[in-house]
Design a protein around this motif. Structure first.
Motif, mmCIF file in Angstrom:
data_model
loop_
_atom_site.group_PDB
_atom_site.id
_atom_site.type_symbol
_atom_site.label_atom_id
_atom_site.label_comp_id
_atom_site.label_asym_id
_atom_site.label_seq_id
_atom_site.Cartn_x
_atom_site.Cartn_y
_atom_site.Cartn_z
ATOM 1 N N MET A 1 0.842 -1.195 0.000
ATOM 2 C CA MET A 1 0.000 0.000 0.000
ATOM 3 C C MET A 1 0.881 1.250 0.000
ATOM 4 N N SER A 2 0.532 2.223 -0.837
ATOM 5 C CA SER A 2 1.305 3.464 -0.927
ATOM 6 C C SER A 2 1.186 4.271 0.356
ATOM 7 N N LYS A 3 2.255 4.946 0.693
ATOM 8 C CA LYS A 3 2.258 5.774 1.894
ATOM 9 C C LYS A 3 1.414 7.025 1.684
ATOM 10 N N ARG A 4 0.699 7.438 2.742
ATOM 11 C CA ARG A 4 -0.145 8.638 2.697
ATOM 12 C C ARG A 4 0.593 9.788 3.379
ATOM 13 N N VAL A 5 0.507 10.958 2.757
ATOM 14 C CA VAL A 5 1.197 12.139 3.278
ATOM 15 C C VAL A 5 0.195 13.276 3.448
ATOM 16 N N ALA A 6 0.171 13.858 4.637
ATOM 17 C CA ALA A 6 -0.670 15.034 4.889
ATOM 18 C C ALA A 6 0.091 16.282 4.468
ATOM 19 N N VAL A 7 -0.521 17.075 3.630
ATOM 20 C CA VAL A 7 0.047 18.349 3.189
ATOM 21 C C VAL A 7 -0.825 19.465 3.758
ATOM 22 N N ILE A 8 -0.234 20.339 4.544
ATOM 23 C CA ILE A 8 -0.999 21.381 5.232
ATOM 24 C C ILE A 8 -0.839 22.704 4.489
ATOM 25 N N GLY A 9 -1.888 23.083 3.761
ATOM 26 C CA GLY A 9 -1.884 24.323 2.992
ATOM 27 C C GLY A 9 -1.764 24.071 1.508
ATOM 28 N N ALA A 10 -2.523 24.840 0.708
ATOM 29 C CA ALA A 10 -2.519 24.679 -0.751
ATOM 30 C C ALA A 10 -2.075 25.953 -1.452
ATOM 31 N N GLY A 11 -1.042 26.585 -0.892
ATOM 32 C CA GLY A 11 -0.449 27.753 -1.529
ATOM 33 C C GLY A 11 0.711 27.353 -2.415
ATOM 34 N N ALA A 12 1.660 28.267 -2.584
ATOM 35 C CA ALA A 12 2.801 28.025 -3.464
ATOM 36 C C ALA A 12 3.598 26.799 -3.035
ATOM 37 N N SER A 13 3.725 26.573 -1.741
ATOM 38 C CA SER A 13 4.475 25.417 -1.238
ATOM 39 C C SER A 13 3.640 24.149 -1.240
ATOM 40 N N GLY A 14 2.384 24.261 -0.838
ATOM 41 C CA GLY A 14 1.526 23.091 -0.764
ATOM 42 C C GLY A 14 1.260 22.453 -2.112
ATOM 43 N N LEU A 15 1.091 23.272 -3.143
ATOM 44 C CA LEU A 15 0.812 22.721 -4.470
ATOM 45 C C LEU A 15 1.973 21.871 -4.976
ATOM 46 N N THR A 16 3.180 22.383 -4.839
ATOM 47 C CA THR A 16 4.319 21.603 -5.327
ATOM 48 C C THR A 16 4.595 20.403 -4.422
ATOM 49 N N ALA A 17 4.232 20.503 -3.143
ATOM 50 C CA ALA A 17 4.363 19.343 -2.255
ATOM 51 C C ALA A 17 3.455 18.212 -2.727
ATOM 52 N N ILE A 18 2.233 18.541 -3.114
ATOM 53 C CA ILE A 18 1.300 17.531 -3.633
ATOM 54 C C ILE A 18 1.894 16.878 -4.877
ATOM 55 N N LYS A 19 2.391 17.708 -5.788
ATOM 56 C CA LYS A 19 2.928 17.193 -7.050
ATOM 57 C C LYS A 19 4.139 16.290 -6.805
ATOM 58 N N CYS A 20 5.005 16.690 -5.896
ATOM 59 C CA CYS A 20 6.199 15.887 -5.604
ATOM 60 C C CYS A 20 5.827 14.562 -4.941
ATOM 61 N N CYS A 21 4.772 14.563 -4.130
ATOM 62 C CA CYS A 21 4.291 13.302 -3.560
ATOM 63 C C CYS A 21 3.877 12.354 -4.676
ATOM 64 N N LEU A 22 3.138 12.862 -5.636
ATOM 65 C CA LEU A 22 2.680 12.030 -6.749
ATOM 66 C C LEU A 22 3.861 11.503 -7.554
ATOM 67 N N ASP A 23 4.877 12.356 -7.748
ATOM 68 C CA ASP A 23 6.060 11.931 -8.504
ATOM 69 C C ASP A 23 6.770 10.757 -7.826
ATOM 70 N N GLU A 24 6.677 10.698 -6.487
ATOM 71 C CA GLU A 24 7.364 9.648 -5.740
ATOM 72 C C GLU A 24 6.468 8.451 -5.426
ATOM 73 N N GLY A 25 5.262 8.448 -5.989
ATOM 74 C CA GLY A 25 4.361 7.329 -5.745
ATOM 75 C C GLY A 25 3.682 7.370 -4.397
ATOM 76 N N LEU A 26 3.677 8.524 -3.744
ATOM 77 C CA LEU A 26 2.993 8.703 -2.466
ATOM 78 C C LEU A 26 1.567 9.194 -2.710
ATOM 79 N N VAL A 27 0.729 9.083 -1.706
ATOM 80 C CA VAL A 27 -0.660 9.539 -1.819
ATOM 81 C C VAL A 27 -0.841 10.789 -0.958
#
Length: 529
Positions: A1-27
């Motif tokens: 099962m893929s690891k789940r990551v909580a991202v707090i905030g959807a601003g300039a930092s949060g958006l790229t954090a989401i994208k980088c999680c996806l790039d690494e196969g994280l949820v």
């Protein structure tokens, strides 16, 4: 099962954090307390506790230096974008990589704590409140990326007699635009970017603006030689090698040649690289026109007047605007994990909390760079997601602690004492440091062996964020082309009138300067790589 990551905030930092999680196969599961992405750059008139830009705010870094490293900003966007264009770019980024499906809007994070078996699982409990339904719930995550920014809590300066003032006192956090300030006599406290922007804008609509400063500031333009953005001229690997003492002297000479800082009352005692400069294209013009006057630090506030520490007074003051910065905080994280004291926290590379092992919680975007924050947040996120996935390991606690202490000493030696200078970083140096943690620092030596001309372009030319996609994990096949075509995107929006004759070449003086330093560079080139 893929690891789940909580991202707090959807601003300039949060958006790229989401994208980088996806790039690494994280949820990723992103919690955003408002109903839209963009954070600070999503202008709102009713912002409540949310940090936000002024209605007129234009970003201080040019588009090619502030974009995410695998998603160039459209060529028709202006080089220095109004906040509406920055927001549009974030929306394009979110759409391109399908990020919004991972965001839970109107959801507030109440508490983040380690699971009871953290040493074994490295997991976190995140308690959230759905602001629409008022329901509270707790979820388990394998990692947490804190992306709430560092413009959290307005720092409100207090001056003697302030409580007796009969006019209005507000922080720039509350400032929207000039409406309601027409015909007023206003004192703006603080000559940072926000203070300078507010003072210049208000000087066009009010009766008189006084800009109060303790130390003064070095004031720089967005535009540099040949009308190009200043940051693409100065943010190069070659410039990064020049000793700070030399850069200080050259920069101060050039800035004073534009306008003599002493004659305009803004001359600081500190050197150029000892405090974050103020970016403002119009400040000297407004001073020269008389609508804006520089004053020293406030000594006392009276009912309708302000006394400054050089003995001068200004009467009939209607408004005092405090452009006195922000403090950052993480109220949802226990102090045993991240403790903030006077705008300082024990974070390795300003990212990883000391004492938390394994390193599955990270702070993203907590840096004040001489440059754009977006690429910094992105490279931090690329590193952290690989830490969470287990692809790389964090340094030892001893190594982290030693570097944090050394960094504090360097900061104290270089910068004037201020809560603003606790998270200051030099853009290229910091980007390279983080890139080295997971193998994406550009290897210009290898590039030089294959393509000398391109390697020299990367060394002498702008250090675009795309350089960090040339090799290593997350390599982007379009990086080289993005670097080679960047100048086309820079010039495209300026060439809105078709000319019959060709543009004249750039300054010959600049060419001579390059030739003059080539011999010196050749001697240190191999050592640098």
């Amino acid at each position: 099962m893929s690891k789940r990551v909580a991202v707090i905030g959807a601003g300039a930092s949060g958006l790229t954090a989401i994208k980088c999680c996806l790039d690494e196969g994280l949820v990723p599961v992103c919690f955003e307390k408002t109903d839209e992405i963009g954070g600070l750059w999503n202008f709102r008139e009713n912002r409540d506790e949310q940090a936000g830009v002024f209605k007129s705010t234009i970003i201080n870094t040019s588009k090619e230096m502030m974009c995410y490293s695998d998603f160039p900003i459209p060529k028709d966007y202006p080089n220095f974008m109004h906040n509406t264009y920055v927001q549009k770019y974030f929306e394009l980024y979110a759409k391109q990589f399908n990020l919004t499906k991972y965001i839970q809007f109107q959801t507030k994070v109440e508490h983040v704590t380690q699971c009871e078996d953290f040493k074994k699982t490295a997991q976190w409990k995140v308690t959230i409140t759905n602001l629409k339904t008022k329901t509270v719930s707790t979820e388990i995550f394998d990692g947490v990326m804190v992306c709430n920014g560092h413009h959290c809590d307005p720092h409100v300066a207090v001056f003697p007699g302030q409580d007796k003032f009969t006019g209005r006192i507000l922080h720039t956090h509350e400032y929207i635009d000039h409406h309601g300030f027409e015909g007023k006599r206003i004192v703006v406290v603080g000559i940072g970017n926000s203070g300078g922007d507010a003072a210049v804008e208000l000087s066009r609509h009010s009766e008189q603006v006084f800009l109060s400063t303790r130390r003064g500031a070095w004031v720089i333009n967005r535009i540099s030689d040949d009308g190009l953005p200043g940051d693409i001229i100065n943010t190069t690997r070659f410039h990064n090698m020049v000793p700070i003492s030399i850069v200080n002297s050259v920069a101060e000479s050039e800035l004073n040649s534009r306008f003599n800082h002493a004659n305009y009352g803004v001359q600081p005692e500190h050197r150029f690289f000892s405090q974050h400069p103020t970016v403002n294209d119009d400040l000297p013009n407004r001073i020269m026109s008389g609508f804006l006057k520089i004053r020293s630090n406030i000594k006392r506030i009276n009912k309708k007047s302000v006394e400054f520490d050089d003995g001068t007074f200004e009467d009939n003051i209607d408004v005092i605007i405090l452009a006195t910065g922000y403090t950052f905080s993480f109220p949802f994280i226990d102090e045993s994990i991240v403790k903030v004291d006077k705008n300082q926290a024990s974070l390795y590379k300003y990212v990883l909390p000391v004492g938390v092992t394994p390193s599955t919680l990270a702070v993203i975007g907590l840096a004040q760079p001489w440059g754009a924050i977006m690429p910094i947040s992105e490279i931090q996120s690329r590193w952290v997601t690989r830490l969470i996935s287990g692809a790389v390991k964090a340094p030892s606690q001893a190594t982290m602690t030693k570097e944090i202490s050394a960094k504090k000493e360097l900061m104290a030696a270089r910068y004037v004492t201020s809560q603003r200078h606790t998270i200051q970083v030099d853009w290229i140096t910091y980007m390279d440091d983080i890139a080295s943690e997971f193998g994406v620092k550009p290897n210009l030596y290898k590039i030089f062996l294959r393509n000398p001309a391109f390697a020299l372009r990367c060394f002498f030319g702008p250090c675009y964020p795309y350089q960090y996609r040339l090799n290593g994990p997350g390599k982007w096949d379009g990086a080289k082309n993005a670097i080679n075509t960047a100048m086309d995107r820079i010039l495209y929006p300026t060439k809105s009138r078709v000319l019959k004759s060709k543009a004249k070449p750039g300054s010959f003086t600049k060419i001579l300067k390059i030739v003059a330093v080539l011999a010196v560079v050749a001697a240190v080139f191999m050592k640098y790589f």
